[in-house]
Design a protein around this motif. Structure first.
Motif, PDB file in Angstrom:
ATOM      1  N   LEU A  64       0.866  -1.192   0.000  1.00  0.00           N
ATOM      2  CA  LEU A  64       0.000   0.000   0.000  1.00  0.00           C
ATOM      3  C   LEU A  64       0.896   1.234   0.000  1.00  0.00           C
ATOM      4  N   HIS A  79      -8.071   0.384   1.318  1.00  0.00           N
ATOM      5  CA  HIS A  79      -6.991  -0.233   2.090  1.00  0.00           C
ATOM      6  C   HIS A  79      -7.540  -1.365   2.954  1.00  0.00           C
ATOM      7  N   ARG A  83      -6.497  -5.348   3.049  1.00  0.00           N
ATOM      8  CA  ARG A  83      -6.026  -6.062   4.257  1.00  0.00           C
ATOM      9  C   ARG A  83      -6.876  -7.308   4.507  1.00  0.00           C
ATOM     10  N   ASP A  96       2.094  -2.957   4.505  1.00  0.00           N
ATOM     11  CA  ASP A  96       1.047  -1.968   4.750  1.00  0.00           C
ATOM     12  C   ASP A  96       1.591  -0.539   4.572  1.00  0.00           C
TER      13      ASP A  96
END
Lengths: 420, 166
Positions: A64, A79, A83, A96
């Motif tokens: 990300l 996002h 995840r 992340d």
């Protein structure tokens, strides 16, 4: 007749043996890179993912980076979707927000192995050619199909050979070289082609090579690649990657090229790409004195430690011009940590810079550092298209970190050699 | 098929930011979200006036820049019958195949076209007629046509996956 890098690698990886340009081969890439757009990619294939699953949990690398931290509810939800997808399918290669720009992370985490194929849903996936990887950008739909099948087709490209020799003069660096090349052969000069760098490459560090390979797509290249020489092997050693775990492939001396070019690094001068195309390249003396409102140092093109170090050494004890906002965007967390440890970040902050979190940030105009109508930005990024930084009535100029740092001090585009 | 296809004419190096601005990349992904922003910074009239069956004609290196697929997806969604250009950037070329959008690489057609000329593109015969001139355009390799003819890469992949399950 000898084979080019692309012919050898695609012949080997497709199991087709000897291949020729124009031939279509089926390959199973070693990795598939995705970033924030993974949310849209998996959205296309929700039912298929339920039914068939991800073909191999080690295939995808997800980082990300494009809009981090999230700028609004929509990007935050994207996002979150990513995840949850990573958890549900037990994917192993996930990084992340805050870890860095995907291309830098792929290299630092040791995924960019010589002789491998990496495709990614980002046009600058070509960066890993710095380490002898065949890497290229694909669209989201293709990434979706790859998640399910692990397989895709590639046309064997024609190749271009660029031979370099010598060393850069002071104040000149890899960005000036690649902008000069793109200015010479234009934005489509290498369209569909594999671009190979040959010659005496001792003057080009791995950071330099990443900058150059990163911008391969700006001349239309499918991929841009360097040989795995002692410099590359030394870098891989520093990542604790054992030499037996990768495959060193290179072109034969009698391979056939559609174009051959030569550059003496010592003759390269500082250049700037003017709005609104990357191939609109000008010697710096023709544009020196243009007033700038913002400077962006960083991105996947020039956000490595050496780039930040150059800017810090030029700005040490000085101040950014009052009329300029200097944004500093390190390419990864590990680069940021090193730059903190070595004092570069403090130097830049004291000089008046705004330090941004590792990520893509202002480069694509999605958030942070958006320009106002009529403003001019000098940037070390790879693209200066109209509207790229969020405003179609602003202008973006591209340069090396050296040119950028010196220009930030004077508030106008300035030849770095005048003060170095 | 209508006798005359409406042409939207553009120049060289039309990049993906012109076709679909990067600032919308992470907020617009469905056809309905994409359509209003198509060609926004290049030709503000396009999104409101484009009709199904229209043709885009352009110079070299059409679609250069980012790997974002909204341009190909959006042009297909508004019903663009084909893009005719001198050449295409490779990621866009691939994205178009994957979306089932027809791209024709045909410099002769671009050379032959002058504003206001009558253009008729016949997909069955593979011929572009520009006023009185007939130009044959090249087809794609069989492997690639199979993807496009199945309506794009995802329908093609679904079919393959289902077949391998049986």
């Amino acid at each position: 007749m000898g084979k080019t890098f692309a012919e050898k690698l695609l012949g080997k990886k497709s199991g087709s043996g000897s291949v020729v340009p124009g031939q279509i081969v089926t390959v199973r890439p070693d990795h598939l890179l995705m970033h924030d757009n993974a949310a849209a990619i998996i959205g296309k294939i929700e039912q298929e993912l339920e039914k068939f699953g991800v073909v191999d949990p080690e295939l995808p690398i997800i980082v990300l980076d494009h809009v981090v931290p999230a700028a609004n509810e929509k990007t935050a939800a994207n996002h979150k979707t990513v995840r949850e997808f990573v958890d549900r399918h037990r994917l192993v290669n996930f990084y992340d927000a805050g870890e860095g720009i995907c291309h830098q992370v792929v290299i630092e985490k040791g995924f960019a192995l010589p002789g491998s194929i990496i495709v990614g849903s980002d046009s600058h996936t070509c960066s890993y050619g710095a380490l002898g990887v065949f890497s290229t950008g694909i669209d989201r739909t293709e990434a979706a199909a790859l998640l399910l099948t692990g397989e895709t087709w590639l046309k064997v490209p024609q190749s271009i050979k660029i031979s370099v020799r010598g060393k850069f003069q002071r104040g000149v660096s890899a960005k000036d070289l690649i902008l000069t090349i793109i200015g010479d052969i234009k934005a489509d000069g290498a369209n569909y082609c594999s671009v190979e760098f040959h010659g005496d490459l001792q003057g080009l560090s791995i950071a330099d090579r990443i900058t150059i390979a990163n911008m391969g797509v700006e001349m239309g290249a499918k991929n841009a690649v360097f040989p795995v020489d002692r410099i590359a092997q030394g870098y891989l050693d520093s990542l604790q990657i054992a030499s037996g775990t990768y495959d060193i492939l290179w072109a034969d001396p009698d391979a056939s090229y559609m174009l051959e070019l030569e550059y003496d690094l010592g003759a390269i001068e500082p250049v700037v790409a003017l709005p609104h195309t990357v191939d609109n390249v000008s010697p710096i003396d023709k544009v020196a004195g243009i007033k700038i409102d913002q400077c962006l140092l960083g991105t996947c093109t020039n956000g490595r430690l050496v780039d930040i170090e150059k800017a810090a050494s030029l700005l040490k004890g000085r101040q950014v011009d009052r009329g300029v906002r200097l944004l500093v965007l390190p390419a990864s967390r590990s680069i940021l940590n090193e730059a903190l440890r070595l004092g570069y970040i403090e130097t830049l902050s004291r000089a008046g810079a705004i330090i941004l979190p590792p990520g893509c940030g202002p480069c694509l105009g999605a958030h942070m550092g958006v320009l106002a109508p009529g403003e001019k930005c000098l940037s070390t990024a790879n693209r200066n298209f109209k509207g790229r930084m969020g405003c179609k009535d602003a202008e973006i100029y591209l340069s090396s970190p050296e040119t950028l740092a010196v220009s930030a001090i004077y508030g106008v585009i300035t030849d770095p050699r005048k003060v170095m | 098929m209508s006798n005359q296809d409406k042409i939207w004419k553009y120049g060289d190096d039309i990049n993906t930011d012109m076709l679909f601005p990067g600032k919308y990349t992470y907020t617009c992904s469905t056809p309905d979200e994409i359509k209003p922003h198509l060609l926004e910074d290049l030709d503000p009239s396009f999104a409101t006036e484009v009709k199904s069956g229209d043709i885009i004609m352009a110079g070299k290196n059409f679609g250069c820049g980012s790997s974002r697929e909204q341009p190909a997806l959006g042009l297909r969604a508004v019903g663009i019958k084909a893009v005719i250009a001198r050449s295409y950037a490779r990621i866009f070329y691939r994205a178009a195949i994957n979306q089932g959008l027809l791209l024709i690489e045909c410099p002769e057609a671009v050379d032959a076209y002058i504003d206001g000329a009558e253009v008729n593109l016949d997909l069955t015969t593979g011929i572009i007629r520009i006023d009185d001139k007939e130009i044959e355009f090249p087809t794609l390799p069989a492997e690639i046509l199979e993807i496009r003819d199945n309506g794009g890469l995802l329908p093609y992949t679904r079919k393959k996956l289902e077949a391998s399950r049986k």
